[in-house]
Design a protein around this motif. Structure first.
Motif, PDB file in Angstrom:
ATOM      1  N   UNK A 190      31.206  22.298  42.339  1.00 64.22           N
ATOM      2  CA  UNK A 190      32.622  21.912  42.350  1.00 64.22           C
ATOM      3  C   UNK A 190      33.039  21.403  40.977  1.00 64.22           C
ATOM      4  N   UNK A 191      32.135  20.632  40.371  1.00 69.02           N
ATOM      5  CA  UNK A 191      32.485  19.999  39.098  1.00 69.02           C
ATOM      6  C   UNK A 191      32.388  20.962  37.909  1.00 69.02           C
ATOM      7  N   UNK A 192      31.511  21.971  37.988  1.00 68.87           N
ATOM      8  CA  UNK A 192      31.255  22.748  36.755  1.00 68.87           C
ATOM      9  C   UNK A 192      31.650  24.225  36.843  1.00 68.87           C
ATOM     10  N   UNK A 193      32.120  24.683  37.995  1.00 68.04           N
ATOM     11  CA  UNK A 193      32.376  26.133  38.154  1.00 68.04           C
ATOM     12  C   UNK A 193      33.389  26.651  37.140  1.00 68.04           C
ATOM     13  N   UNK A 194      34.459  25.891  36.912  1.00 63.97           N
ATOM     14  CA  UNK A 194      35.501  26.379  35.988  1.00 63.97           C
ATOM     15  C   UNK A 194      34.912  26.535  34.584  1.00 63.97           C
ATOM     16  N   UNK A 195      34.081  25.564  34.189  1.00 60.81           N
ATOM     17  CA  UNK A 195      33.476  25.638  32.845  1.00 60.81           C
ATOM     18  C   UNK A 195      32.514  26.836  32.747  1.00 60.81           C
ATOM     19  N   UNK A 223      31.310  32.096  30.535  1.00 61.47           N
ATOM     20  CA  UNK A 223      30.696  33.412  30.732  1.00 61.47           C
ATOM     21  C   UNK A 223      31.733  34.537  30.794  1.00 61.47           C
ATOM     22  N   UNK A 224      32.957  34.215  31.106  1.00 63.37           N
ATOM     23  CA  UNK A 224      33.994  35.235  31.287  1.00 63.37           C
ATOM     24  C   UNK A 224      33.651  36.192  32.423  1.00 63.37           C
ATOM     25  N   UNK A 225      32.872  35.687  33.388  1.00 61.91           N
ATOM     26  CA  UNK A 225      32.319  36.580  34.410  1.00 61.91           C
ATOM     27  C   UNK A 225      33.382  37.229  35.292  1.00 61.91           C
ATOM     28  N   UNK A 226      33.230  38.548  35.509  1.00 69.08           N
ATOM     29  CA  UNK A 226      34.095  39.274  36.424  1.00 69.08           C
ATOM     30  C   UNK A 226      33.320  39.758  37.636  1.00 69.08           C
ATOM     31  N   UNK A 235      36.037  31.320  43.754  1.00 65.01           N
ATOM     32  CA  UNK A 235      37.370  30.728  43.588  1.00 65.01           C
ATOM     33  C   UNK A 235      37.645  30.444  42.110  1.00 65.01           C
ATOM     34  N   UNK A 236      36.641  29.954  41.405  1.00 62.17           N
ATOM     35  CA  UNK A 236      36.837  29.680  39.968  1.00 62.17           C
ATOM     36  C   UNK A 236      37.111  30.985  39.223  1.00 62.17           C
ATOM     37  N   UNK A 237      36.420  32.057  39.617  1.00 66.92           N
ATOM     38  CA  UNK A 237      36.661  33.363  38.967  1.00 66.92           C
ATOM     39  C   UNK A 237      38.068  33.871  39.311  1.00 66.92           C
ATOM     40  N   UNK A 238      38.457  33.702  40.577  1.00 62.61           N
ATOM     41  CA  UNK A 238      39.809  34.142  40.979  1.00 62.61           C
ATOM     42  C   UNK A 238      40.861  33.344  40.214  1.00 62.61           C
ATOM     43  N   UNK A 239      40.643  32.021  40.096  1.00 64.33           N
ATOM     44  CA  UNK A 239      41.611  31.181  39.376  1.00 64.33           C
ATOM     45  C   UNK A 239      41.724  31.590  37.904  1.00 64.33           C
ATOM     46  N   UNK A 240      40.588  32.054  37.343  1.00 61.69           N
ATOM     47  CA  UNK A 240      40.601  32.463  35.932  1.00 61.69           C
ATOM     48  C   UNK A 240      41.138  33.893  35.787  1.00 61.69           C
ATOM     49  N   UNK A 241      41.343  34.556  36.911  1.00 61.74           N
ATOM     50  CA  UNK A 241      41.876  35.927  36.880  1.00 61.74           C
ATOM     51  C   UNK A 241      40.839  36.973  36.497  1.00 61.74           C
ATOM     52  N   UNK A 242      39.546  36.637  36.609  1.00 56.75           N
ATOM     53  CA  UNK A 242      38.505  37.590  36.191  1.00 56.75           C
ATOM     54  C   UNK A 242      37.806  38.262  37.373  1.00 56.75           C
ATOM     55  N   UNK A 243      37.970  37.734  38.588  1.00 52.76           N
ATOM     56  CA  UNK A 243      37.168  38.179  39.734  1.00 52.76           C
ATOM     57  C   UNK A 243      37.388  39.652  40.087  1.00 52.76           C
ATOM     58  N   UNK A 244      36.298  40.435  40.079  1.00 52.46           N
ATOM     59  CA  UNK A 244      36.389  41.850  40.470  1.00 52.46           C
ATOM     60  C   UNK A 244      35.450  42.188  41.627  1.00 52.46           C
ATOM     61  N   UNK A 283      31.663  41.823  33.111  1.00 52.12           N
ATOM     62  CA  UNK A 283      30.702  40.853  32.577  1.00 52.12           C
ATOM     63  C   UNK A 283      29.976  40.184  33.757  1.00 52.12           C
ATOM     64  N   UNK A 284      28.651  40.232  33.727  1.00 46.30           N
ATOM     65  CA  UNK A 284      27.877  39.871  34.923  1.00 46.30           C
ATOM     66  C   UNK A 284      27.370  38.435  34.887  1.00 46.30           C
ATOM     67  N   UNK A 285      27.622  37.722  36.000  1.00 47.49           N
ATOM     68  CA  UNK A 285      26.978  36.426  36.224  1.00 47.49           C
ATOM     69  C   UNK A 285      26.066  36.614  37.427  1.00 47.49           C
TER      70      UNK A 285
END
Ligand code: SAH
Ligand code: AVI
Length: 328
Positions: free
Chosen positions: A72-77, A82-85, A103-112, A160-162
């Motif tokens: 919860x605390x570090x997902x956005x960072x 990583x710019x992970x999609x 959710x953090x990926x969706x919020x950053x607009x990168x989630x694929x 970009x893979x996480x």
């Protein structure tokens, strides 16, 4: 022709039945050793996965809720770094904590795309179906398979893979194979990819032992479940209640072990393997190790696997850590 509904979910299943999980080989090998042993992946049939989910809710089992708070605390960072999609998850189970990352990926607009890998088909299919509903536009490409043998069947990265391996499951490998396994993961990340590892940390042995021997007896049931799997899949005749659950912290090796101890002499037959196994009274069968880490131990493992730490996130009490790694 009926139109094929595009649900956003593809599942490749490379496990036909229990035998495909190397169960027969593992049983023949493990039950004929001087210290009898079975690898922990055989806990996770449908009931085993449900029992594991119940363990995660237990007051004594601190790893799940601690890891969730860290995420919860570090997902956005992590997503920003990583710019992970694309999120690949090994041993995804019911994928509850995964949502924090998605959710953090969706919020950053990168989630694929989300790529879960698990031996437990029911858990994987259920979580895949729920996630495409929760995240509109998300594609899920699941792999029902063994992460020790089938990672060559992962789809090629399409962003970009996480890759994440949560819950401390990396601790269920013995040290030598852990490094070999990490080396294999490094190869699947590509040059831009990252690995996110959940590791349980060394702490008060009494607290660790309580987490693996809860008062409600759920962990004991989870442990004995492996005998039920052998009875069902291989026609073995274990008297499940004749084995008691044992959990202890090995302070030298810094891992907790789960074992099953025969309450009295037992003779077990495994017809599928033409095998008869004798247990002396109080003889033990090791079913799991769960290594507890320090930061320096993990750094040494990563270095041996051609990776380095890119981030280290832990809770205030330093019970658990989420490590971000990248290939060197
Ligand atoms: N990641 C989840 C679940 C951890 S439990 C969490 O953190 O809560 C371990 C998961 O790994 C289970 O879902 C189990 O089915 C899976 N698993 C164990 N060994 C495996 C193997 N060899 N290959 C693929 N999945 C495995
Ligand atoms: C999946 N794995 C990280 C768990 C652990 O803590 O080693 C499995 C488990 N065994 C007993 N309780 C939970």
């Amino acid at each position: 022709m009926e139109p094929v509904l595009d649900t956003g979910v593809v599942v490749d299943c490379v496990l036909a039945d229990g035998h495909e999980r190397t169960l027969a080989d593992d049983v023949l090998d493990g039950l004929t050793r001087p210290l009898k042993e079975l690898p922990p992946k055989h806990f996770y049939d449908t009931r085993g996965s449900e029992l594991f989910d119940a363990i995660c809710e237990l007051p004594e089992y601190y790893p799940t809720r601690t890891e969730r708070a860290i995420l919860d605390a570090c997902a956005a960072e992590i997503v920003a770094t990583t710019g992970a999609g694309e999120l690949v998850e090994l041993g995804s189970g019911s994928a509850r904590k995964t949502r924090v990352l998605l959710t953090a990926m969706a919020d950053a607009g990168t989630l694929q795309r989300y790529v879960p890998v698990d031996v437990s088909e029911a858990a994987l299919r259920e979580s895949a179906a729920r996630l495409v509903e929760e995240y509109p536009g998300l594609r899920v490409h699941g792999l029902v398979g063994d992460f020790e043998r089938h990672l060559g069947l992962l789809p090629e990265p399409d962003a970009s893979r996480l890759m994440c391996f949560l819950g401390g499951t990396i601790g269920n490998f013995p040290p030598g194979s852990r490094r070999r396994f990490l080396r294999g993961l490094a190869k699947r990340l590509g040059t831009e990819g990252h690995l996110l590892l959940g590791v349980d940390l060394v702490k008060d042995p009494l607290m660790i032992e309580a987490a693996y021997d809860d008062a409600a007896g759920i962990t004991a049931e989870f442990n004995r479940n492996v005998l039920r799997v052998l009875n069902r899949e291989l026609g073995a005749d274990f008297d499940v209640d004749a084995f008691e659950h044992v959990a202890f912290f090995d302070t030298e090796r810094e891992w907790v072990e789960m074992r099953l101890r025969a309450r009295s002499r037992q003779t077990v037959t495994v017809p599928a393997l033409a095998l008869t196994v004798e247990f002396a009274p109080r003889e033990e069968l090791r079913t799991e190790i769960s290594v507890k880490f320090t930061r320096s131990r993990l750094e040494a493992d990563l270095a041996a696997a051609g990776m380095e730490l890119a981030g280290w996130f832990t809770d205030e009490r330093e019970w658990f850590a989420t490590a971000l790694a990248r290939p060197i």
